[in-house]
Scaffold this motif. Structure first.
Motif, PDB file in Angstrom:
ATOM      1  N   LYS A 185       0.875  -1.094  -0.078  1.00 50.80           N
ATOM      2  CA  LYS A 185      -0.027  -0.112   0.068  1.00 50.80           C
ATOM      3  C   LYS A 185       0.869   1.333   0.121  1.00 50.80           C
ATOM      4  O   LYS A 185       0.648   2.119  -0.785  1.00 50.80           O
ATOM      5  N   MET A 186       1.965   1.245   0.781  1.00 52.72           N
ATOM      6  CA  MET A 186       2.755   2.323   0.869  1.00 52.72           C
ATOM      7  C   MET A 186       3.433   2.573  -0.347  1.00 52.72           C
ATOM      8  O   MET A 186       4.012   3.761  -0.601  1.00 52.72           O
ATOM      9  N   ASN A 187       4.112   1.621  -0.767  1.00 48.98           N
ATOM     10  CA  ASN A 187       5.321   1.634  -1.722  1.00 48.98           C
ATOM     11  C   ASN A 187       4.889   1.352  -3.116  1.00 48.98           C
ATOM     12  O   ASN A 187       5.564   1.628  -4.114  1.00 48.98           O
ATOM     13  N   GLY A 188       3.569   0.750  -3.217  1.00 51.76           N
ATOM     14  CA  GLY A 188       3.035   0.525  -4.541  1.00 51.76           C
ATOM     15  C   GLY A 188       3.693  -0.775  -5.456  1.00 51.76           C
ATOM     16  O   GLY A 188       3.244  -0.884  -6.524  1.00 51.76           O
ATOM     17  N   VAL A 189       4.443  -1.462  -4.586  1.00 48.13           N
ATOM     18  CA  VAL A 189       4.735  -2.712  -5.282  1.00 48.13           C
ATOM     19  C   VAL A 189       4.934  -3.726  -3.982  1.00 48.13           C
ATOM     20  O   VAL A 189       4.764  -3.638  -2.875  1.00 48.13           O
TER      21      VAL A 189
END
Length: 485
Positions: free
Chosen positions: A224-228
């Motif tokens: 959620k925070m990093n997108g990966v």
């Protein structure tokens, strides 16, 4: 260490520190030395946090060790390197706060606490993009070298009663005044780690410092925070984003979500992510020139394999499907090239080829591609083009090309780009106060360390020593001057 269950009800603390890693211990030590009544709370059974598993890299300009070796360096030059490497994506003000105070932190560790560093240090770089000067240090026991040094004064202050420590204790909430009267944070609500009962304790304090580390050990929050996805299972197990949640619930916000960068990759043990790291092939040309080629899932080369900049290589992998690359080689390369995996022989690679999900072998390139999950037509064409150009210019500018890829069997090793750092983090001002989206500080609430996110100090890059050093430095600044009671 034993704790007193009702300790929070007997004392109003000058400083409450949530997290006993590098930044938390540093804050507690320097605040206690000023005479503060300090409470430290950590979900783990002992202090240290991610230092137990981290590489423990430090960087600082203008240290006594540099001067003793005739190295002239300045914080201004350090900041210039960070902004250059990060392409001006690092937070200039927070990075300057860190580097302009880093020398005193490293001097404290090395001279006052006696932390050893490797004999040839400082150096310009290793693993990450090089600095312009020798300002990069770490100890023989990596992160535990820092832990051993800082643990001594931390425990002395616990033994003397200057610091009270509650381990195996998680913070599940904050106490806070109403927003109409300023929203000051006044304390924490705790319970034993992992407990599900309704038995909670409340501890009141004038200053609350969040030093809980990152969110790397929570795969859902990481994505959620990093997108990966969280590809690798190599994080400190208590780094689950507790401080991020507490800060946001108090009115703060997180930033720098768009600055994620992966390393150039490791071989994972399986693909049920997050997966343990099996090995890390050498991809630094200064350590070993590459004989092999690197291709993506589409079967195409995407970087000159001997590209000297690790930052360029990392950003190139970031643009590939699933952050994935394959090392492709033939039997002659495996037989004649220096080992590409530390402590592995060619027979170690052969033993896993066809038996481990990341190691593939076949007598022809098309079968190899099918087995590995690579586009077969493109891989055949890519290898043919690479071989045909060996006597001329390489299309990607590679210069070191000792052998063609012609001798069966052929091998493909799957390498996964990954990171175990938390890129995004709580927003703070230069007094390390947690701030609201409108920029106003939340009274009584501070944060430091990886909780602020690697993006704040390094932008979308990896700059050596810019996680542990800022954490220790900001703890020292909070403890010696910023916090008031």
């Amino acid at each position: 260490m034993s704790t007193t269950p009702d300790v929070g009800h007997r004392t109003r603390w000058d400083v409450i520190v949530v997290g006993a890693g590098a930044g938390g211990m540093s804050t507690a030590i320097f605040a206690a030395r000023r005479g503060a009544r300090v409470l430290v709370v950590d979900a783990a059974a002992e202090e240290g946090g991610a230092l137990h598993i981290a590489t423990g890299q430090l960087s600082a300009a203008g240290t006594r060790l540099q001067r003793s070796k005739g190295i002239e360096d300045t914080p201004e030059a350090h900041l210039a390197d960070i902004m250059r490497i990060s392409r001006n994506t690092a937070d200039r003000e927070l990075a300057w706060l860190a580097v302009s105070n880093a020398a005193a932190t490293v001097d404290w560790l090395l001279d006052d606490l006696g932390m050893p560093v490797l004999p040839d240090h400082p150096v310009r770089g290793q693993n990450h993009e090089h600095y312009s000067q020798d300002r990069y240090y770490w100890g023989p026991d990596l992160g535990r070298s820092i832990l051993t040094a800082v643990r001594a004064p931390f425990r002395e202050l616990i033994d003397s009663g200057a610091i009270t420590a509650l381990f195996n204790t998680e913070v599940i909430g904050l106490t806070q005044e109403p927003a109409a009267t300023g929203g000051r944070v006044t304390g924490i609500i705790t319970r034993p780690t992992g407990a599900t009962t309704a038995n909670h304790d409340t501890h009141r304090g004038t200053n609350l410092v969040l030093a809980t580390g990152g969110y790397n050990a929570d795969p859902a929050l990481f994505e959620k925070m990093n997108g990966v996805p969280a590809y690798a299972d190599a994080s400190y197990r208590y780094a689950k984003g507790a401080g991020h949640q507490l800060g946001v619930e108090a009115g703060g916000y997180t930033r720098n979500h768009d600055l994620y960068l992966c390393s150039f990759g490791s071989v994972l043990d399986h693909d049920a992510f997050p997966a343990p790291v099996l090995c890390r092939p050498i991809h630094w040309p200064e350590m070993r020139m590459p004989w092999e080629i690197y291709v993506n899932v589409e079967g195409r080369r995407f970087i000159a394999e001997d590209e000297p900049s690790v930052d360029v290589r990392e950003h190139a992998l970031l643009r590939q499907t699933d952050l994935r690359r394959y090392i492709v080689l033939d039997e002659r390369m495996l037989r004649e090239a220096p080992p590409m995996i530390p402590d592995w022989t060619a027979d170690d690679v052969r033993a896993r080829a066809g038996h481990h999900p990341m190691f593939h072998v076949a007598d022809d390139l098309r079968t190899l591609a099918t087995s590995a999950g690579i586009d077969a037509d493109n891989l055949v064409a890519t290898v043919a083009e690479y071989n045909a150009c060996l006597d001329g210019d390489d299309p990607l500018g590679r210069t070191f090309r000792p052998l063609p890829i012609t001798e069966a069997p052929f091998y493909a090793i799957r390498v996964q780009g990954m990171s175990i750092t938390s890129t995004a983090g709580l927003a703070v001002d230069t007094d390390l106060r947690v701030i609201r989206p409108d920029g106003t500080p939340i009274p009584g609430l501070y944060a430091l360390g990886e909780l602020l996110g690697s993006g704040a100090f390094m932008g979308n890059s990896f700059c050596g020593g810019m996680l542990a050093t800022p954490a220790l430095t900001f703890g020292r600044l909070l403890g010696t001057g910023i916090l008031a009671w």
